[in-house]
Design a protein around this motif. Sequence first.
Motif, mmCIF file in Angstrom:
data_model
loop_
_atom_site.group_PDB
_atom_site.id
_atom_site.type_symbol
_atom_site.label_atom_id
_atom_site.label_comp_id
_atom_site.label_asym_id
_atom_site.label_seq_id
_atom_site.Cartn_x
_atom_site.Cartn_y
_atom_site.Cartn_z
ATOM 1 N N GLU A 189 -24.146 -6.130 -11.571
ATOM 2 C CA GLU A 189 -23.159 -5.534 -12.265
ATOM 3 C C GLU A 189 -22.301 -4.321 -11.797
ATOM 4 N N VAL A 190 -21.159 -4.025 -11.796
ATOM 5 C CA VAL A 190 -20.227 -2.721 -11.160
ATOM 6 C C VAL A 190 -20.220 -1.892 -12.153
ATOM 7 N N ILE A 191 -20.706 -0.567 -12.210
ATOM 8 C CA ILE A 191 -20.372 0.187 -13.284
ATOM 9 C C ILE A 191 -19.418 1.577 -12.843
ATOM 10 N N LYS A 192 -19.226 1.338 -11.612
ATOM 11 C CA LYS A 192 -18.512 2.550 -11.369
ATOM 12 C C LYS A 192 -17.645 2.355 -9.993
ATOM 13 N N ILE A 193 -16.453 2.809 -9.937
ATOM 14 C CA ILE A 193 -15.466 2.775 -8.386
ATOM 15 C C ILE A 193 -15.061 3.801 -8.535
ATOM 16 N N LYS A 194 -15.377 4.604 -7.245
ATOM 17 C CA LYS A 194 -14.781 6.007 -7.020
ATOM 18 C C LYS A 194 -13.850 5.804 -5.751
ATOM 19 N N TRP A 195 -12.544 6.261 -5.998
ATOM 20 C CA TRP A 195 -11.626 6.024 -5.227
ATOM 21 C C TRP A 195 -10.648 6.985 -4.351
ATOM 22 N N LYS A 196 -11.111 8.059 -4.715
ATOM 23 C CA LYS A 196 -10.453 9.484 -3.982
ATOM 24 C C LYS A 196 -11.540 10.225 -3.202
ATOM 25 N N LYS A 197 -11.045 10.857 -2.413
ATOM 26 C CA LYS A 197 -11.745 11.606 -1.718
ATOM 27 C C LYS A 197 -12.740 12.540 -2.116
ATOM 28 N N LEU A 198 -14.145 12.590 -1.879
ATOM 29 C CA LEU A 198 -15.279 12.913 -2.455
ATOM 30 C C LEU A 198 -15.860 14.006 -1.531
ATOM 31 N N SER A 199 -15.643 13.910 -0.117
ATOM 32 C CA SER A 199 -16.027 14.898 0.604
ATOM 33 C C SER A 199 -15.685 14.388 1.913
ATOM 34 N N GLU A 200 -15.843 15.157 2.779
ATOM 35 C CA GLU A 200 -15.136 14.766 4.289
ATOM 36 C C GLU A 200 -15.718 13.644 4.766
ATOM 37 N N ASN A 202 -16.911 10.844 3.274
ATOM 38 C CA ASN A 202 -16.334 9.651 2.980
ATOM 39 C C ASN A 202 -14.750 9.539 2.463
ATOM 40 N N GLU A 203 -14.154 10.356 3.487
ATOM 41 C CA GLU A 203 -12.663 10.558 3.336
ATOM 42 C C GLU A 203 -12.107 9.201 3.361
ATOM 43 N N ASP A 204 -11.086 8.936 2.280
ATOM 44 C CA ASP A 204 -10.313 7.542 2.240
ATOM 45 C C ASP A 204 -11.296 6.432 2.147
ATOM 46 N N LYS A 205 -12.371 6.761 1.818
ATOM 47 C CA LYS A 205 -13.337 5.278 1.383
ATOM 48 C C LYS A 205 -13.163 5.304 -0.095
ATOM 49 N N VAL A 206 -13.804 3.860 -0.532
ATOM 50 C CA VAL A 206 -14.143 3.638 -1.947
ATOM 51 C C VAL A 206 -15.295 3.541 -1.826
ATOM 52 N N ILE A 207 -16.189 3.937 -2.929
ATOM 53 C CA ILE A 207 -17.472 3.821 -3.532
ATOM 54 C C ILE A 207 -17.750 3.156 -4.698
ATOM 55 N N VAL A 208 -18.319 1.949 -4.372
ATOM 56 C CA VAL A 208 -18.773 0.945 -5.675
ATOM 57 C C VAL A 208 -20.210 1.343 -6.183
ATOM 58 N N GLU A 209 -20.506 1.700 -7.391
ATOM 59 C CA GLU A 209 -21.856 1.885 -7.697
ATOM 60 C C GLU A 209 -21.911 0.646 -8.838
ATOM 61 N N SER A 215 -25.166 1.336 -4.093
ATOM 62 C CA SER A 215 -23.961 1.744 -3.885
ATOM 63 C C SER A 215 -23.380 1.151 -2.638
ATOM 64 N N TYR A 216 -21.914 1.014 -2.509
ATOM 65 C CA TYR A 216 -21.430 0.258 -1.421
ATOM 66 C C TYR A 216 -20.249 1.197 -0.970
ATOM 67 N N THR A 217 -19.891 1.388 0.349
ATOM 68 C CA THR A 217 -18.836 2.053 0.708
ATOM 69 C C THR A 217 -17.911 1.176 1.353
ATOM 70 N N ALA A 218 -16.775 1.256 1.200
ATOM 71 C CA ALA A 218 -15.691 0.347 1.749
ATOM 72 C C ALA A 218 -14.260 0.967 1.995
ATOM 73 N N ASP A 219 -13.715 0.337 2.804
ATOM 74 C CA ASP A 219 -12.145 0.941 2.897
ATOM 75 C C ASP A 219 -11.314 0.327 1.952
ATOM 76 N N HIS A 220 -11.607 -0.736 1.306
ATOM 77 C CA HIS A 220 -10.749 -1.129 0.480
ATOM 78 C C HIS A 220 -11.636 -2.117 -0.660
ATOM 79 N N VAL A 221 -11.330 -2.093 -1.825
ATOM 80 C CA VAL A 221 -11.718 -2.928 -2.939
ATOM 81 C C VAL A 221 -10.937 -3.897 -3.536
ATOM 82 N N ILE A 222 -10.997 -5.067 -3.585
ATOM 83 C CA ILE A 222 -10.080 -6.027 -4.598
ATOM 84 C C ILE A 222 -10.976 -6.493 -5.796
ATOM 85 N N VAL A 223 -10.287 -5.777 -6.980
ATOM 86 C CA VAL A 223 -10.819 -5.855 -8.384
ATOM 87 C C VAL A 223 -10.552 -7.102 -8.997
#
Length: 445
Positions: A189-200, A202-209, A215-223
């Motif tokens: 189950e996905v509980i969080k999708i972080k989609w803005k720059k959090l640090s240098e 993971n710049e321009d990445k999406v983190i799915v928790e 957790s998973y790091t991606a360039d794009h996430v299709i919800v």
Amino acid sequence: MNVVQFLFAGDGVVELGAQWVHGEEGNVVFAMASQNGLLMDSTISDEYGNASFIDSSGRIIDTDISKQFYNILEEIGETGSEDLQTFTGSLGEYYTDEYFKRLQVRSIAKSDLAESFLDWYHKALNSYNAAESWFDASGRGDTEYEECEGKQNWAWKSGYSTVLKLLMKKIPDPSKELPLINKTKLNTEVIKIKWKKLSEENEDKVIVESSDGSSYTADHVIVTVSLGVLKERAADMFEPSLPPQKLNSVTGLSIGTVDKIFLKFPYKWWPDDINEFRFLWINENATCEGEIQQKNCWFQDMFEFHAVDNQPLVLCGWVSGSSARYMEKLSDEEVMHDTVQLLNMFVGKALNVTVPQPELILRSNWSSNPHFRGSYSLRTMMTEEMGASAAELAEPVVNDGGETVLLFAGEATHSTHYSTVHGAIESGWREAKRIRRLYEYVRYI
């Protein structure tokens, strides 16, 4: 709409979610399934079919009379599209006004029977549209849906989950193993999708928790979660919050509840020449407002039971809206008791038989299921007021760096084939193509 099936009895399956393939022309599901010989005629006809209308006294309505009322109501839907495109009221207002006008033109007196057919059609259309009431459903919004031409009730020979094998290209060899399934993470189950720059880093990445701590790091996430899940969890699922326009579409679009109740009997007690029993409540003044009243009359919103393909001893009943949500809270024993009481009241009296106690009951729970929170989407009067749209819901989200990071798919994001499996599939393909175009553009420049 959701695709969930269960092996219920014998070799066949019952569909708790999507049941039929609706239409042929322009339907991607039909295109895939028909070329592999996976579809068959359903016992439930597109037209009037082998259906009997029975009133609450147990009287079977004469076929000529029932067809007369039924055809008038069907005619309103077939001829009203142009009027509805500029109509500012609800779907219920339009149908009610048109119905009594057309009765008057045909010199048919307004009667309890005439009103009971309108009430039955209201319940049937609520189930078709997933509306709480057709007085909530938008008249103009109803015209956004585009029906694929051709037969509307194609049944699957092996159940609707076959469509997943088609998508994974395991047909005509279902045993074929594909890398795709090995790359699919189930029961997570996905509980969080972080989609803005959090640090240098993971710049321009999406983190799915996920709920298991991974957790998973991606360039794009299709919800692709349902609109119901977005309504319930959008505020805390996305970090930061989704843009206001996106939240407007989540709030303004609606998702309703449509549930099925399957009963398996020890023997077939209904005749072979009738495969649908439709219930007309006459002079029933009970309302289902409040829990005490709902307990006594939730089943009044069950507008029919019908035979089930490949299951000769099973009947399926439909209920929607608040009555469906109330039904989901009841025990299997309570639902079985109330539905058998309903069948005896209508069909038992009409056929002069006692409906036997079912051996098994199976029912859907789309509203209470936390991973769906509803069956499928619709346009309501609130949709009109808020100016919400499927196109708005489908619009990608771009981060501060100008990168397209969140994409949205699912039946609710389809402008014309919402509420269908083929619409859901088309929306997924749409977003996959959108990502591909992003990289084609990068290569070009």
